[in-house]
Design a protein around this motif. Sequence first.
Motif, short mmCIF file in Angstrom:
data_model
loop_
_atom_site.label_atom_id
_atom_site.label_comp_id
_atom_site.label_asym_id
_atom_site.label_seq_id
_atom_site.Cartn_x
_atom_site.Cartn_y
_atom_site.Cartn_z
N GLY A 20 -0.62 -4.71 12.47
CA GLY A 20 -0.08 -4.37 13.79
C GLY A 20 -0.47 -2.96 14.20
N ARG A 47 12.07 -3.73 11.26
CA ARG A 47 12.59 -2.72 10.34
C ARG A 47 12.89 -1.42 11.08
NH1 ARG A 47 8.19 -3.07 5.59
NH2 ARG A 47 7.09 -1.87 7.16
N ALA A 56 0.50 -2.38 -0.82
CA ALA A 56 -0.95 -2.28 -1.00
C ALA A 56 -1.39 -0.83 -1.22
CB ALA A 56 -1.65 -2.85 0.23
N LEU A 146 14.00 -7.45 17.20
CA LEU A 146 13.67 -8.77 16.64
C LEU A 146 13.38 -9.75 17.77
CD1 LEU A 146 13.86 -10.21 13.79
CD2 LEU A 146 16.06 -11.08 14.60
N PRO A 147 12.23 -10.45 17.72
CA PRO A 147 12.00 -11.49 18.73
C PRO A 147 12.86 -12.71 18.42
CG PRO A 147 10.18 -11.40 17.17
CD PRO A 147 11.13 -10.33 16.76
N ASP A 220 3.29 -10.14 11.88
CA ASP A 220 4.60 -9.96 11.25
C ASP A 220 4.67 -10.51 9.83
OD1 ASP A 220 4.26 -12.33 12.63
OD2 ASP A 220 6.27 -12.45 13.42
N TRP A 225 7.42 -14.72 11.88
CA TRP A 225 8.25 -15.41 12.87
C TRP A 225 7.35 -15.99 13.97
CZ3 TRP A 225 8.54 -14.65 18.09
CH2 TRP A 225 9.58 -15.35 18.76
N TYR A 286 -0.78 -3.57 -13.02
CA TYR A 286 -0.57 -4.98 -12.67
C TYR A 286 -0.48 -5.72 -14.00
CZ TYR A 286 -1.86 -4.38 -7.75
OH TYR A 286 -1.91 -4.02 -6.43
N GLY A 355 -3.55 -10.92 9.83
CA GLY A 355 -3.07 -10.35 8.58
C GLY A 355 -2.35 -11.36 7.71
N GLN A 367 -7.35 -6.64 -1.55
CA GLN A 367 -7.90 -7.09 -0.27
C GLN A 367 -6.88 -7.21 0.86
OE1 GLN A 367 -11.40 -7.94 0.16
NE2 GLN A 367 -11.19 -6.58 -1.58
N MET A 369 -4.34 -5.63 2.49
CA MET A 369 -4.22 -4.69 3.60
C MET A 369 -5.56 -4.57 4.33
SD MET A 369 -2.83 -0.82 3.48
CE MET A 369 -3.77 -0.28 2.08
P1 FAD Z 1 2.96 -6.56 6.51
O1 FAD Z 1 2.52 -5.34 5.83
O2 FAD Z 1 3.85 -7.49 5.79
O3 FAD Z 1 3.67 -6.08 7.84
C1 FAD Z 1 4.44 -6.93 8.65
C2 FAD Z 1 5.35 -6.12 9.52
O4 FAD Z 1 6.01 -7.00 10.41
C3 FAD Z 1 6.42 -5.40 8.75
O5 FAD Z 1 6.52 -4.06 9.20
C4 FAD Z 1 7.69 -6.18 9.05
O6 FAD Z 1 8.86 -5.37 9.09
C5 FAD Z 1 7.40 -6.73 10.42
N1 FAD Z 1 8.09 -7.98 10.72
C6 FAD Z 1 8.24 -9.05 9.94
N2 FAD Z 1 8.91 -10.02 10.59
C7 FAD Z 1 9.17 -9.53 11.82
C8 FAD Z 1 9.84 -10.05 12.95
N3 FAD Z 1 10.36 -11.27 12.95
N4 FAD Z 1 9.94 -9.29 14.04
C9 FAD Z 1 9.42 -8.03 14.06
N5 FAD Z 1 8.79 -7.49 13.02
C10 FAD Z 1 8.66 -8.24 11.91
N6 FAD Z 1 -1.36 -5.75 -1.43
C11 FAD Z 1 -2.20 -5.18 -2.29
O7 FAD Z 1 -3.39 -5.09 -1.97
N7 FAD Z 1 -1.73 -4.69 -3.48
C12 FAD Z 1 -0.41 -4.79 -3.83
O8 FAD Z 1 -0.02 -4.40 -4.91
C13 FAD Z 1 0.48 -5.39 -2.94
N8 FAD Z 1 1.79 -5.50 -3.25
C14 FAD Z 1 2.64 -6.01 -2.33
C15 FAD Z 1 3.97 -6.07 -2.62
C16 FAD Z 1 4.88 -6.55 -1.69
C17 FAD Z 1 6.33 -6.61 -2.03
C18 FAD Z 1 4.41 -7.01 -0.44
C19 FAD Z 1 5.37 -7.53 0.61
C20 FAD Z 1 3.06 -6.98 -0.17
C21 FAD Z 1 2.17 -6.48 -1.10
N9 FAD Z 1 0.80 -6.42 -0.85
C22 FAD Z 1 -0.04 -5.85 -1.72
C23 FAD Z 1 0.24 -7.01 0.36
C24 FAD Z 1 -0.02 -6.02 1.44
O9 FAD Z 1 1.07 -5.16 1.56
C25 FAD Z 1 -0.27 -6.84 2.68
O10 FAD Z 1 -1.43 -7.65 2.49
C26 FAD Z 1 -0.49 -6.01 3.91
O11 FAD Z 1 0.59 -5.14 4.10
C27 FAD Z 1 -0.64 -6.95 5.10
O12 FAD Z 1 -0.42 -6.29 6.28
P2 FAD Z 1 0.28 -7.00 7.50
O13 FAD Z 1 0.37 -5.96 8.55
O14 FAD Z 1 -0.41 -8.27 7.81
O15 FAD Z 1 1.73 -7.43 7.03
#
Ligand code: FAD
Length: 677
Positions: A20, A47, A56, A146-147, A220, A225, A286, A355, A367, A369
Amino acid sequence: QSDIPETNVDVLIIGAGPAGLMAAASFAHLTAIPSASPLSVRIIDKRSTKIFSGQADGLQCRSLEIFDSLGFADRAWKEANHMIEICMWNPDATGIIQRSDRIPDTIVGLSRFQQIVLQQGRIERFFLDNIQKYSGGAIKVERAILPTSLQIGEERVKVTVRKLTEEEATPPQATTGSKSDVTDGLFRSNLVGDDYEDKITDAKGGEEEVINAKFVIGCDGARSWTRRALGPEFELQGEATDFIWGVMDIIPFTDFPDIRMRCAIHSANDGSLMVIPRENRLVRLYIQLKEVTPDASGRADRSKITPELIFGAAQKILRPYKIDYEYCDWWTAYQIGQRISPSFSHPSNKVFLAGDAVHTHSPKAGQGMNVSMQDSFNLAWKVGLIAKGICHPRILDTYQSERRRVAQDLIEFDHKFSRLFSGRPAKDVMDAEGVSMAEFKDAFLKGNLFASGLSVDYGPSSLVVKSGDPGELGDRSVRSRNLEGVCRITVEEFEVKQSLAKGLPVGMRFNSFKVLNQACARPWHFQERLKADGRFRIVLFAGDILDPAQKQRVKVFCDKLNSSNGFMRRATPEGAKIDSVIEVLTIHSAKRTETELLRDFPDILHPFDPHTGWDYNKVFVDEESYHEGFGDAYKNYGVDKEKGCVVAVRPDQYVGWVGELEDFEQLQEYFEGIFLV
Ligand code: FAD
């Protein structure tokens, strides 16, 4: 008639994780592209603040190139730990682990950046600062929102949102109960001075608003969602494996010699461990958890997993070496699974997913992030240029065809890599159950190219002129359209065109070599000139500009570019600068000291502005620099030094078209398929 207040916006981004924030930053950088009214963008997150540790941490070369095009790679590069070498540890004949191999972490010469590690919270900080700077405060993450419903209409998407109370917006934190009594990490500070919480919720919550958006981008996360709101046909498909892994970020005390190297360790019988040395003396482990297995439903009970259990497993794998810690920054556990959504965009092309919302996999190849950010980097400029009325909406089809294929490749790569990593090492060649360590090393070496993000090769489309498979459009039941406006050329035609610039494969990112500014002799990595500001670029390899015949070819090409019915003038909005949507950059191969910018190059290559004069930053020469060596750009790009060629580059730095200086009509056709000329 409802009394919920309604607002209109061009783009609504749901979720402010890496995907995002990348979308928001990309929109913030489009401000230079002229339009009748400024692009309005909102980004909401449920959040109450960003994350501060864990999750990540790996940044691949391609992500750093993208950060550089947005202007903040230097911050990540300085602060991160750099991954230089990978050490492989395997059991010897007596079952004791020993170092068996060393390989470079990043393939040498692949990019001007190498892989680095820095925790996700810092990356989010850099994004937030960049968005603030480039949008002038107009784009700001709206937190604790929240949507609650989404309806796709003819003109706009109606999204109802609700403000959360602070309590609702702060997820519960598990404490470890261990030595450093750390929480599960989401809201901890990471020892860094310039990071701060930006909670902006009020305690009341509950207010509703209807946001009418032209485009919605769902970023998200894995439990998206937005994805669920689009219907069951968007649900992730795939499988979970039986392998459970724990992750810990600790400051270790150990006699293991390679604790500051990236290591892949296979023990004889106690499972596998990956060591990732991090910033601030931290090390990420890990750890495969052999003690925890999934139940009959295929899911593992995460509540049974504690840091003590995870760390105990690490100590066993590392034997006879000893390891302990006082400080733990973050920990978690996960079950490996590879899942992907059948479709990344709604058939209306008004709602998109990016994402983790559309692909999840194991984090070990670093990969998640990266690919997530690259999804929204691919999408945002397309949406932005359409919302500004500059590009044809057909280019939106390429989001699905380009990015789903990348995600599919990632899932296949991760599937293979995870199994090789989690499997027991083979005892001898007859051991059918075990993993061959030679095969593992080979997968690591091959995986390094994939993991760099630089092997992405987009198929033919309205944005990429090449022969081959246009890429899949996902589940046909979800999408019934065909890619519109695909510029197909025959294999033979394509081979001829591609041979003009062998080092710039059409569909891949524009590689970088050093060239000198003609006007001031300063060396530049050419990619530094390809900023992510929404502009397409024509790179004119002008060849030997001092040769009269070649100079004439360049002049004819430039006259066509400059003509009032040419695509360049027609794509540029009335009254805007000639380089405001398509910029022309030149690299020539003549001797710099015998060449004059104003005498030898047509004006369109260094346009004159009545307020700022000639543009001295668009013409470059392939020559050795005084202090920074020789990029040998023509040789490395595979371009003929006498005759040159022309390359069209998309705003995300991918090569879209290659041709001769005489192929102006084809170039015109390419841009007419993209711009509303
Ligand atoms: P996210 O980072 O999940 O971001 C989603 C965002 O959307 C969040 O800020 C959340 O609050 C928000 N959101 C969710 N639902 C809603 C809603 N209904 N309304 C509004 N906002 C919402 N990757 C690695 O490479 N190495 C790791 O060790 C690793 N460990 C991880 C451990 C955990 C616990 C998690 C959850 C992920 C981990 N990852 C790791 C994966 C990595 O963090 C993600 O691949 C990366 O953050 C993806 O980015 P994103 O923006 O698609 O999703």
